[in-house]
Design a protein around this motif. Structure first.
Motif, PDB file in Angstrom:
ATOM      1  N   MET A  80       0.846  -1.180   0.000  1.00  0.00           N
ATOM      2  CA  MET A  80       0.000   0.000   0.000  1.00  0.00           C
ATOM      3  C   MET A  80       0.884   1.232   0.000  1.00  0.00           C
ATOM      4  O   MET A  80       1.757   1.362   0.825  1.00  0.00           O
ATOM      5  N   SER A  81       0.660   2.114  -0.939  1.00  0.00           N
ATOM      6  CA  SER A  81       1.439   3.346  -1.049  1.00  0.00           C
ATOM      7  C   SER A  81       0.498   4.536  -1.108  1.00  0.00           C
ATOM      8  O   SER A  81       0.059   4.940  -2.171  1.00  0.00           O
ATOM      9  N   LYS A  82       0.207   5.059   0.067  1.00  0.00           N
ATOM     10  CA  LYS A  82      -0.686   6.221   0.139  1.00  0.00           C
ATOM     11  C   LYS A  82       0.034   7.462  -0.361  1.00  0.00           C
ATOM     12  O   LYS A  82       1.230   7.622  -0.160  1.00  0.00           O
ATOM     13  N   VAL A  83      -0.702   8.309  -1.034  1.00  0.00           N
ATOM     14  CA  VAL A  83      -0.213   9.612  -1.479  1.00  0.00           C
ATOM     15  C   VAL A  83      -1.267  10.640  -1.084  1.00  0.00           C
ATOM     16  O   VAL A  83      -2.383  10.289  -0.703  1.00  0.00           O
ATOM     17  N   LEU A  84      -0.931  11.907  -1.189  1.00  0.00           N
ATOM     18  CA  LEU A  84      -1.920  12.940  -0.922  1.00  0.00           C
ATOM     19  C   LEU A  84      -3.067  12.798  -1.920  1.00  0.00           C
ATOM     20  O   LEU A  84      -2.840  12.518  -3.102  1.00  0.00           O
ATOM     21  N   ALA A  85      -4.268  12.970  -1.446  1.00  0.00           N
ATOM     22  CA  ALA A  85      -5.454  12.807  -2.290  1.00  0.00           C
ATOM     23  C   ALA A  85      -5.407  13.764  -3.481  1.00  0.00           C
ATOM     24  O   ALA A  85      -4.921  14.884  -3.377  1.00  0.00           O
ATOM     25  N   PHE A  86      -5.920  13.285  -4.611  1.00  0.00           N
ATOM     26  CA  PHE A  86      -6.011  14.104  -5.814  1.00  0.00           C
ATOM     27  C   PHE A  86      -7.186  13.633  -6.649  1.00  0.00           C
ATOM     28  O   PHE A  86      -7.706  12.528  -6.470  1.00  0.00           O
ATOM     29  N   HIS A  87      -7.635  14.481  -7.547  1.00  0.00           N
ATOM     30  CA  HIS A  87      -8.692  14.142  -8.482  1.00  0.00           C
ATOM     31  C   HIS A  87      -8.416  14.847  -9.801  1.00  0.00           C
ATOM     32  O   HIS A  87      -7.513  15.665  -9.896  1.00  0.00           O
ATOM     33  N   SER A  88      -9.197  14.511 -10.801  1.00  0.00           N
ATOM     34  CA  SER A  88      -9.030  15.120 -12.116  1.00  0.00           C
ATOM     35  C   SER A  88      -9.864  16.387 -12.218  1.00  0.00           C
ATOM     36  O   SER A  88     -10.973  16.455 -11.694  1.00  0.00           O
ATOM     37  N   LYS A  89      -9.317  17.385 -12.895  1.00  0.00           N
ATOM     38  CA  LYS A  89     -10.074  18.620 -13.105  1.00  0.00           C
ATOM     39  C   LYS A  89     -10.989  18.528 -14.321  1.00  0.00           C
ATOM     40  O   LYS A  89     -11.747  19.444 -14.588  1.00  0.00           O
ATOM     41  N   LEU A  90     -10.927  17.434 -15.048  1.00  0.00           N
ATOM     42  CA  LEU A  90     -11.766  17.256 -16.229  1.00  0.00           C
ATOM     43  C   LEU A  90     -13.207  16.973 -15.826  1.00  0.00           C
ATOM     44  O   LEU A  90     -13.466  16.346 -14.795  1.00  0.00           O
ATOM     45  N   SER A  91     -14.149  17.426 -16.644  1.00  0.00           N
ATOM     46  CA  SER A  91     -15.554  17.173 -16.342  1.00  0.00           C
ATOM     47  C   SER A  91     -15.811  15.666 -16.382  1.00  0.00           C
ATOM     48  O   SER A  91     -15.129  14.921 -17.075  1.00  0.00           O
ATOM     49  N   GLY A  92     -16.775  15.248 -15.624  1.00  0.00           N
ATOM     50  CA  GLY A  92     -17.093  13.829 -15.548  1.00  0.00           C
ATOM     51  C   GLY A  92     -16.357  13.113 -14.426  1.00  0.00           C
ATOM     52  O   GLY A  92     -16.549  11.925 -14.218  1.00  0.00           O
ATOM     53  N   THR A  93     -15.518  13.844 -13.694  1.00  0.00           N
ATOM     54  CA  THR A  93     -14.797  13.249 -12.580  1.00  0.00           C
ATOM     55  C   THR A  93     -15.773  12.967 -11.452  1.00  0.00           C
ATOM     56  O   THR A  93     -16.550  13.836 -11.063  1.00  0.00           O
ATOM     57  N   SER A  94     -15.725  11.743 -10.925  1.00  0.00           N
ATOM     58  CA  SER A  94     -16.671  11.402  -9.868  1.00  0.00           C
ATOM     59  C   SER A  94     -15.998  10.843  -8.617  1.00  0.00           C
ATOM     60  O   SER A  94     -16.680  10.529  -7.645  1.00  0.00           O
ATOM     61  N   VAL A  95     -14.664  10.686  -8.649  1.00  0.00           N
ATOM     62  CA  VAL A  95     -13.952  10.113  -7.500  1.00  0.00           C
ATOM     63  C   VAL A  95     -12.599  10.790  -7.307  1.00  0.00           C
ATOM     64  O   VAL A  95     -12.097  11.452  -8.208  1.00  0.00           O
ATOM     65  N   HIS A  96     -12.026  10.580  -6.107  1.00  0.00           N
ATOM     66  CA  HIS A  96     -10.655  11.017  -5.863  1.00  0.00           C
ATOM     67  C   HIS A  96      -9.791   9.778  -5.629  1.00  0.00           C
ATOM     68  O   HIS A  96     -10.314   8.678  -5.412  1.00  0.00           O
ATOM     69  N   HIS A  97      -8.495   9.959  -5.674  1.00  0.00           N
ATOM     70  CA  HIS A  97      -7.542   8.864  -5.528  1.00  0.00           C
ATOM     71  C   HIS A  97      -6.541   9.208  -4.429  1.00  0.00           C
ATOM     72  O   HIS A  97      -6.248  10.375  -4.185  1.00  0.00           O
ATOM     73  N   ASP A  98      -5.996   8.165  -3.762  1.00  0.00           N
ATOM     74  CA  ASP A  98      -4.989   8.399  -2.729  1.00  0.00           C
ATOM     75  C   ASP A  98      -3.974   7.261  -2.648  1.00  0.00           C
ATOM     76  O   ASP A  98      -3.357   7.031  -1.624  1.00  0.00           O
ATOM     77  N   ASN A  99      -3.825   6.527  -3.744  1.00  0.00           N
ATOM     78  CA  ASN A  99      -2.883   5.408  -3.770  1.00  0.00           C
ATOM     79  C   ASN A  99      -2.125   5.442  -5.099  1.00  0.00           C
ATOM     80  O   ASN A  99      -2.748   5.466  -6.161  1.00  0.00           O
TER      81      ASN A  99
END
Length: 51
Positions: free
Chosen positions: A1-20
């Motif tokens: 498991m490699s956690k990173v600071l949360a991020f998401h896409s700025k493109l439309s249609g984005t529905s989730v964030h990522h942290d791995n």
């Protein structure tokens, strides 16, 4: 498991964030389209499974 600071896409249609950094879906987001933080979005299912 490699956690990173949360991020998401700025493109439309984005529905989730990522942290791995092992999440293939998160890794497909180009650096120029990444925004720091959750954006109020739920965590990606793939990131959840990797946690």
């Amino acid at each position: 498991m490699s956690k990173v600071l949360a991020f998401h896409s700025k493109l439309s249609g984005t529905s989730v964030h990522h942290d791995n950094n092992q999440c293939t879906e998160g890794n497909n987001i180009e650096t120029k389209n990444r925004v720091s933080g959750t954006g109020g979005l739920p965590k990606c299912d793939h990131c959840k499974r990797l946690s």
